[in-house]
Design a protein around this motif. Structure first.
Motif, mmCIF file in Angstrom:
data_model
loop_
_atom_site.group_PDB
_atom_site.id
_atom_site.type_symbol
_atom_site.label_atom_id
_atom_site.label_comp_id
_atom_site.label_asym_id
_atom_site.label_seq_id
_atom_site.Cartn_x
_atom_site.Cartn_y
_atom_site.Cartn_z
ATOM 1 N N UNK A 19 -55.509 122.054 60.190
ATOM 2 C CA UNK A 19 -54.808 120.977 60.898
ATOM 3 C C UNK A 19 -55.309 119.610 60.444
ATOM 4 N N UNK A 20 -56.621 119.492 60.248
ATOM 5 C CA UNK A 20 -57.171 118.235 59.757
ATOM 6 C C UNK A 20 -56.632 117.910 58.363
ATOM 7 N N UNK A 21 -56.617 118.908 57.492
ATOM 8 C CA UNK A 21 -56.124 118.693 56.130
ATOM 9 C C UNK A 21 -54.647 118.306 56.135
ATOM 10 N N UNK A 22 -53.851 118.984 56.957
ATOM 11 C CA UNK A 22 -52.422 118.669 57.025
ATOM 12 C C UNK A 22 -52.193 117.272 57.579
ATOM 13 N N UNK A 23 -52.976 116.896 58.592
ATOM 14 C CA UNK A 23 -52.825 115.573 59.184
ATOM 15 C C UNK A 23 -53.181 114.482 58.173
ATOM 16 N N UNK A 24 -54.275 114.684 57.439
ATOM 17 C CA UNK A 24 -54.667 113.710 56.421
ATOM 18 C C UNK A 24 -53.646 113.636 55.297
ATOM 19 N N UNK A 25 -53.100 114.778 54.915
ATOM 20 C CA UNK A 25 -52.083 114.783 53.856
ATOM 21 C C UNK A 25 -50.844 113.993 54.284
ATOM 22 N N UNK A 26 -50.462 114.126 55.561
ATOM 23 C CA UNK A 26 -49.318 113.382 56.068
ATOM 24 C C UNK A 26 -49.577 111.880 56.021
ATOM 25 N N UNK A 27 -50.775 111.469 56.484
ATOM 26 C CA UNK A 27 -51.114 110.048 56.469
ATOM 27 C C UNK A 27 -51.169 109.531 55.041
ATOM 28 N N UNK A 28 -51.740 110.319 54.144
ATOM 29 C CA UNK A 28 -51.810 109.941 52.731
ATOM 30 C C UNK A 28 -50.398 109.742 52.158
ATOM 31 N N UNK A 29 -49.486 110.602 52.604
ATOM 32 C CA UNK A 29 -48.100 110.512 52.129
ATOM 33 C C UNK A 29 -47.419 109.256 52.673
ATOM 34 N N UNK A 30 -47.716 108.921 53.930
ATOM 35 C CA UNK A 30 -47.081 107.773 54.555
ATOM 36 C C UNK A 30 -47.653 106.453 54.063
ATOM 37 N N UNK A 31 -48.895 106.469 53.636
ATOM 38 C CA UNK A 31 -49.556 105.239 53.210
ATOM 39 C C UNK A 31 -49.013 104.788 51.863
ATOM 40 N N UNK A 32 -48.665 103.518 51.751
ATOM 41 C CA UNK A 32 -48.143 102.960 50.501
ATOM 42 C C UNK A 32 -48.926 101.701 50.144
ATOM 43 N N UNK A 33 -49.236 101.444 48.872
ATOM 44 C CA UNK A 33 -48.982 102.354 47.753
ATOM 45 C C UNK A 33 -50.021 103.472 47.719
ATOM 46 N N UNK A 34 -49.588 104.654 47.374
ATOM 47 C CA UNK A 34 -50.481 105.799 47.340
ATOM 48 C C UNK A 34 -51.543 105.602 46.256
ATOM 49 N N UNK A 35 -52.718 106.101 46.558
ATOM 50 C CA UNK A 35 -53.786 106.068 45.568
ATOM 51 C C UNK A 35 -54.693 104.862 45.681
ATOM 52 N N UNK A 36 -54.364 103.890 46.559
ATOM 53 C CA UNK A 36 -55.212 102.697 46.605
ATOM 54 C C UNK A 36 -56.583 103.004 47.179
ATOM 55 N N UNK A 37 -56.629 103.949 48.153
ATOM 56 C CA UNK A 37 -57.937 104.300 48.711
ATOM 57 C C UNK A 37 -58.798 104.987 47.662
ATOM 58 N N UNK A 38 -58.176 105.821 46.857
ATOM 59 C CA UNK A 38 -58.931 106.464 45.785
ATOM 60 C C UNK A 38 -59.463 105.457 44.786
ATOM 61 N N UNK A 39 -58.663 104.459 44.460
ATOM 62 C CA UNK A 39 -59.125 103.434 43.516
ATOM 63 C C UNK A 39 -60.278 102.633 44.103
#
Length: 552
Positions: A19-39
């Motif tokens: 559930x935690x992984x799915x919730x984080x994946x959803x937030x990651x999907x909604x966040x734009x632009x994707x990948x900025x946190x990783x950078x």
């Protein structure tokens, strides 16, 4: 119904991380632009991972599992030899900051570390921030060195400082956790508040994975005030060390946080993390909490932190001092409380308990240099090591319970309070050192008389003993009711309980306590025992006179 093997996780334990992984994946999907946190993470961390935090957590966990023998006894680690008893006992102050009193203590500190230390490490950074700088040009700027050596080494140094500058024996990583908070606070006050709040989430998820379903029931047990045992001085020491390090980094990088946000964050964190819980002893089993003084302390610390962190490099005109900058004054202001703490800690930790007598009149159990005994109303040799009276309080306090003494390790401690032993009835005291440990058993038995106190005795059992050694007997207990103008006492002596009957002429008659479902007659009084209850009968009157202590 098909039963799953015990070693397999339950459906709930599988569902929680999914559930935690799915919730984080959803937030990651909604966040734009994707990948900025990783950078952002990769710009400060090697591969975007806070390696220093993970290395520190693994180190503390390794101490608990292997040095404290927590791998073999998760809920009963060896703690006595790994507290900072004195500068004369190096093993204690080397391991104290990285050892823990039990699994709850360990989990609490590690969840706080996992929540806050990555933010502190992000501020520290694995990569230097200068444009065009080659990070591999020297070992000081090498990101792998900074991640795997410099940051963990800083954690180790702060841990030693919290141990060496503690006001008496301490154990636990909380001082370092507060240093993480202080270091991150000066740069990211709001994020630090959120991170500290998030540690409650981390702890709850951990407990949900470990015990998805918990059971409880009402009952009685020994308890102390929640604030008893909180090492406020150690927490404040860690906070000041972290703030000082963070302020020095701010000065070097020429960054200046928002003063109001920093002050607000410091106040919120100080209150939420119980930095205000200033307490002291008030009798053997009573303690006093200075809540008002503690709140004033938190507010003063917040003002000091905000002033020091936001100071600039402009010069100040001070009497008798020339060419001093605001930043230099800020550093000195942070060093003053650290100097005060050191001024108290050094003489306290240089003292020795060598030659301190083993308390109590009865025999104790000796094993591996330790002496375990039981005593009541004796002077606490560690708290009273420096005799000070201030504001109506004193360090000259007494204590009662199971006492452990080891001159070689500078240990003198009340390991089990009197009330806790009374509640438990029987428990074990673990003593030992690097690579070994032994358990000394302690048990108490007693009889509580009607409308009166309890008469009790204490026995000890060594690791090599075949039987129990009697070590303590309380005063006799007199029952409130009188029978035919006679008084009844329960008298503990030499491991046996006696009944004593006296009349107006002060003549006494005694007899041993009857066994279960048996009786004994003393003069005109007949005593009948039914399991844990003792009744007295005379002239057609029968009443309960005593009850054996119930062991939880």
């Amino acid at each position: 119904m098909l039963e799953l093997p015990s070693w397999l996780p339950s459906p709930v334990q599988v569902a929680v991380p999914l559930a935690l992984a799915a919730s984080l994946a959803l937030v990651w999907r909604l966040d734009r632009p994707r990948g900025r946190w990783g950078r952002r993470l990769r710009s400060r961390f090697v591969l975007g991972v806070p390696w220093g935090t993970l290395a520190s957590v693994c180190g503390v966990l390794a101490v608990y599992l292997f040095v404290q023998q927590g791998a073999a006894r998760w809920r009963a680690p060896l703690t006595l030899p790994f507290s900072s008893w004195s500068y004369l006992y190096p093993t204690g102050w080397l391991f104290a900051a990285f050892s823990h009193a039990g699994p709850g203590h360990l989990v609490g500190n590690l969840t706080t570390t996992l929540a806050v230390a990555p933010l502190a490490e992000y501020f520290f950074g694995h990569f230097r921030r200068e444009r065009g700088h080659n990070p591999f040009s020297s070992w000081r700027s090498n990101p792998y060195v900074r991640a795997f050596l410099v940051f963990p080494a800083g954690v180790f140094v702060v841990g030693l400082a919290t141990s060496l500058l503690a006001w008496g024996p301490i154990i636990g990583f909380s001082g370092v956790a507060f240093a993480f908070v202080g270091f991150a606070l000066v740069r990211y006050p709001l994020a630090t508040v959120v991170a500290v709040s998030a540690q409650g989430v981390v702890r709850t998820v951990y407990r949900a994975l470990r015990d998805p379903v918990a059971f409880g029931s009402g009952g009685t047990s020994f308890s102390q005030p929640w604030w008893y045992g909180i090492a406020v001085q150690g927490h404040a020491l860690g906070l000041f060390l972290g703030v000082l390090a963070g302020v020095l980094v701010l000065y070097r990088r020429r960054e200046r946080p928002d003063a109001l946000g920093l002050w607000t964050g410091a106040v919120v964190l100080g209150v939420s993390m119980n930095l205000w819980a200033v307490w002291w002893y008030r009798g053997e089993s009573s303690y006093v909490l200075y809540r008002g003084l503690g709140v004033l302390f938190v507010v003063a610390v917040a003002a000091l932190v905000a002033a020091a962190a936001t100071a600039d490099a402009r010069s100040l005109s001070l009497p008798l001092v020339e060419d001093v900058t605001r930043q230099q004054v800020g550093v000195v202001a942070l060093l003053i409380p650290l100097a005060v703490m050191a001024g108290v800690a050094i003489p306290v930790n240089l003292t020795s308990v060598d030659g301190a007598s083993v308390p109590g009149e009865g025999p104790g159990i000796e094993t591996g240099g330790y002496t375990v005994t039981y005593a009541e109303g004796v002077r606490n040799e560690k708290v009273s090591v420096v005799d000070v009276e201030l504001f109506g309080e004193t360090t000259n306090v007494t204590t009662s319970g199971v006492i452990v003494v080891n001159d070689d390790r500078e240990i003198w401690t009340q390991q089990v309070p009197k009330a806790r032993l009374a509640s438990a009835g029987r428990l074990g005291v673990r003593v030992g050192g690097l690579g070994w440990s032994e358990v000394v058993g302690v048990q108490r038995r007693g009889w509580s008389v009607a409308d009166g106190p309890t008469a009790y005795q204490v026995w000890l059992h060594g690791p090599d003993d075949d039987g129990w050694t009697h070590t303590y007997a309380s005063d006799p207990a007199t029952a409130g009711p009188t029978l035919a103008n006679r008084t009844v006492d329960v008298v503990p002596a030499n491991g046996t309980f006696y009944l004593r009957v006296s009349n107006d002429n002060a003549t006494f008659r005694t007899a041993p306590m009857p066994a279960v479902n048996e009786s004994v007659t003393i003069g005109p009084v007949r005593f009948e025992r039914e399991q844990r209850r003792l009744f007295a009968a005379v002239d057609g009157t029968r009443l309960r006179i005593a009850t054996r202590e119930n062991r939880n």
